[in-house]
Design a protein around this motif. Structure first.
Motif, PDB file in Angstrom:
ATOM      1  N   ARG A  42      -0.392 -11.660  -2.578  1.00 45.02           N
ATOM      2  CA  ARG A  42      -1.431 -12.189  -1.687  1.00 45.02           C
ATOM      3  C   ARG A  42      -1.105 -11.913  -0.219  1.00 45.02           C
ATOM      4  N   LYS A  43       0.151 -12.114   0.168  1.00 42.61           N
ATOM      5  CA  LYS A  43       0.549 -11.859   1.555  1.00 42.61           C
ATOM      6  C   LYS A  43       0.398 -10.386   1.903  1.00 42.61           C
ATOM      7  N   ASP A  44       0.834  -9.516   1.010  1.00 48.41           N
ATOM      8  CA  ASP A  44       0.723  -8.079   1.254  1.00 48.41           C
ATOM      9  C   ASP A  44      -0.746  -7.656   1.279  1.00 48.41           C
ATOM     10  N   PHE A  45      -1.538  -8.207   0.366  1.00 50.89           N
ATOM     11  CA  PHE A  45      -2.972  -7.896   0.318  1.00 50.89           C
ATOM     12  C   PHE A  45      -3.643  -8.304   1.629  1.00 50.89           C
ATOM     13  N   LEU A  46      -3.373  -9.506   2.085  1.00 51.54           N
ATOM     14  CA  LEU A  46      -3.943 -10.016   3.334  1.00 51.54           C
ATOM     15  C   LEU A  46      -3.505  -9.169   4.524  1.00 51.54           C
ATOM     16  N   ARG A  47      -2.238  -8.835   4.586  1.00 50.20           N
ATOM     17  CA  ARG A  47      -1.722  -8.028   5.687  1.00 50.20           C
ATOM     18  C   ARG A  47      -2.399  -6.662   5.719  1.00 50.20           C
ATOM     19  N   ARG A  48      -2.628  -6.074   4.562  1.00 51.14           N
ATOM     20  CA  ARG A  48      -3.164  -4.712   4.515  1.00 51.14           C
ATOM     21  C   ARG A  48      -4.677  -4.624   4.573  1.00 51.14           C
ATOM     22  N   THR A  49      -5.369  -5.646   4.070  1.00 52.95           N
ATOM     23  CA  THR A  49      -6.841  -5.573   4.056  1.00 52.95           C
ATOM     24  C   THR A  49      -7.481  -6.486   5.091  1.00 52.95           C
ATOM     25  N   GLY A  50      -6.733  -7.458   5.588  1.00 51.82           N
ATOM     26  CA  GLY A  50      -7.279  -8.422   6.536  1.00 51.82           C
ATOM     27  C   GLY A  50      -7.988  -9.582   5.869  1.00 51.82           C
ATOM     28  N   LEU A  51      -8.016  -9.573   4.540  1.00 52.85           N
ATOM     29  CA  LEU A  51      -8.689 -10.633   3.782  1.00 52.85           C
ATOM     30  C   LEU A  51      -7.846 -11.032   2.582  1.00 52.85           C
ATOM     31  N   PRO A  52      -7.935 -12.302   2.175  1.00 51.46           N
ATOM     32  CA  PRO A  52      -7.320 -12.671   0.906  1.00 51.46           C
ATOM     33  C   PRO A  52      -8.103 -12.011  -0.235  1.00 51.46           C
ATOM     34  N   PRO A  53      -7.485 -11.853  -1.403  1.00 53.81           N
ATOM     35  CA  PRO A  53      -8.150 -11.154  -2.507  1.00 53.81           C
ATOM     36  C   PRO A  53      -9.536 -11.699  -2.866  1.00 53.81           C
ATOM     37  N   GLY A  54      -9.699 -12.997  -2.919  1.00 55.10           N
ATOM     38  CA  GLY A  54     -11.000 -13.576  -3.271  1.00 55.10           C
ATOM     39  C   GLY A  54     -12.079 -13.239  -2.254  1.00 55.10           C
ATOM     40  N   GLN A  55     -11.727 -13.283  -0.978  1.00 54.82           N
ATOM     41  CA  GLN A  55     -12.684 -12.937   0.072  1.00 54.82           C
ATOM     42  C   GLN A  55     -13.001 -11.442   0.063  1.00 54.82           C
ATOM     43  N   TYR A  56     -12.006 -10.638  -0.268  1.00 53.03           N
ATOM     44  CA  TYR A  56     -12.229  -9.196  -0.383  1.00 53.03           C
ATOM     45  C   TYR A  56     -13.244  -8.912  -1.489  1.00 53.03           C
ATOM     46  N   ARG A  57     -13.086  -9.620  -2.621  1.00 49.00           N
ATOM     47  CA  ARG A  57     -14.026  -9.454  -3.737  1.00 49.00           C
ATOM     48  C   ARG A  57     -15.446  -9.824  -3.295  1.00 49.00           C
ATOM     49  N   ILE A  58     -15.592 -10.916  -2.568  1.00 49.33           N
ATOM     50  CA  ILE A  58     -16.916 -11.341  -2.093  1.00 49.33           C
ATOM     51  C   ILE A  58     -17.492 -10.297  -1.138  1.00 49.33           C
ATOM     52  N   ARG A  59     -16.666  -9.783  -0.243  1.00 49.60           N
ATOM     53  CA  ARG A  59     -17.155  -8.754   0.680  1.00 49.60           C
ATOM     54  C   ARG A  59     -17.645  -7.526  -0.088  1.00 49.60           C
ATOM     55  N   ARG A  60     -16.894  -7.108  -1.086  1.00 49.66           N
ATOM     56  CA  ARG A  60     -17.316  -5.950  -1.886  1.00 49.66           C
ATOM     57  C   ARG A  60     -18.639  -6.242  -2.598  1.00 49.66           C
ATOM     58  N   ARG A  61     -18.784  -7.443  -3.127  1.00 47.75           N
ATOM     59  CA  ARG A  61     -20.039  -7.829  -3.779  1.00 47.75           C
ATOM     60  C   ARG A  61     -21.197  -7.808  -2.788  1.00 47.75           C
ATOM     61  N   MET A  62     -20.964  -8.325  -1.600  1.00 48.49           N
ATOM     62  CA  MET A  62     -22.026  -8.352  -0.592  1.00 48.49           C
ATOM     63  C   MET A  62     -22.402  -6.930  -0.154  1.00 48.49           C
ATOM     64  N   ASP A  63     -21.414  -6.062  -0.024  1.00 50.05           N
ATOM     65  CA  ASP A  63     -21.711  -4.658   0.294  1.00 50.05           C
ATOM     66  C   ASP A  63     -22.598  -4.041  -0.789  1.00 50.05           C
ATOM     67  N   HIS A  64     -22.233  -4.298  -2.032  1.00 48.63           N
ATOM     68  CA  HIS A  64     -23.009  -3.773  -3.159  1.00 48.63           C
ATOM     69  C   HIS A  64     -24.403  -4.410  -3.188  1.00 48.63           C
ATOM     70  N   ALA A  65     -24.478  -5.704  -2.917  1.00 45.69           N
ATOM     71  CA  ALA A  65     -25.770  -6.400  -2.888  1.00 45.69           C
ATOM     72  C   ALA A  65     -26.683  -5.794  -1.827  1.00 45.69           C
ATOM     73  N   CYS A  66     -26.146  -5.556  -0.644  1.00 40.75           N
ATOM     74  CA  CYS A  66     -26.954  -4.969   0.435  1.00 40.75           C
ATOM     75  C   CYS A  66     -27.499  -3.606   0.023  1.00 40.75           C
ATOM     76  N   GLN A  67     -26.659  -2.819  -0.595  1.00 43.31           N
ATOM     77  CA  GLN A  67     -27.097  -1.500  -1.070  1.00 43.31           C
ATOM     78  C   GLN A  67     -28.227  -1.637  -2.085  1.00 43.31           C
ATOM     79  N   LEU A  68     -28.056  -2.532  -3.046  1.00 42.35           N
ATOM     80  CA  LEU A  68     -29.091  -2.728  -4.075  1.00 42.35           C
ATOM     81  C   LEU A  68     -30.386  -3.256  -3.474  1.00 42.35           C
TER      82      LEU A  68
END
Length: 109
Positions: A42-68
């Motif tokens: 989790r610490k490495d994920f946050l450091r590298r992506t700027g988001l915790p894993p759960g928030q990253y998943r939500i962002r990816r879903r929202m990106d996909h939702a916007c596209q759809l």
């Protein structure tokens, strides 16, 4: 952070979350399967992506939702289901919270 097979765990998790934004990928099961320490992951994920894993998943879903929403006229219930939400209401609430407007308004812009 490397898994037993030498792959980068954060990169692999990001790929899985991007490819399967609708999945309910259990990240705790992922780290157990890959034999990596969850807190370190989790610490490495946050450091590298700027988001915790759960928030990253939500962002990816929202990106996909916007596209759809921009490229199809499918009902919101179908989009919500494709994205892995249990109901269109859950999808709409999360979309509104993240994007500042309901999906129907986003679609009509």
């Amino acid at each position: 952070l490397r898994t037993e097979d030498g792959n980068d765990a954060v990169d692999r998790a990001c790929r899985l979350l991007a490819e399967e934004s609708a999945s309910r990928l259990d990240l705790r099961a992922f780290y157990r399967r890959e034999r990596i320490d969850y807190d370190r992951f989790r610490k490495d994920f946050l450091r590298r992506t700027g988001l915790p894993p759960g928030q990253y998943r939500i962002r990816r879903r929202m990106d996909h939702a916007c596209q759809l929403l921009q490229t199809s006229d499918r009902p919101l219930a179908d989009i919500a289901s494709e994205l892995g939400y249990s109901s269109p209401y859950e999808f709409s609430a999360q979309f509104r919270q993240r994007m500042g407007m309901p999906p129907s308004r986003y679609r009509s812009r």
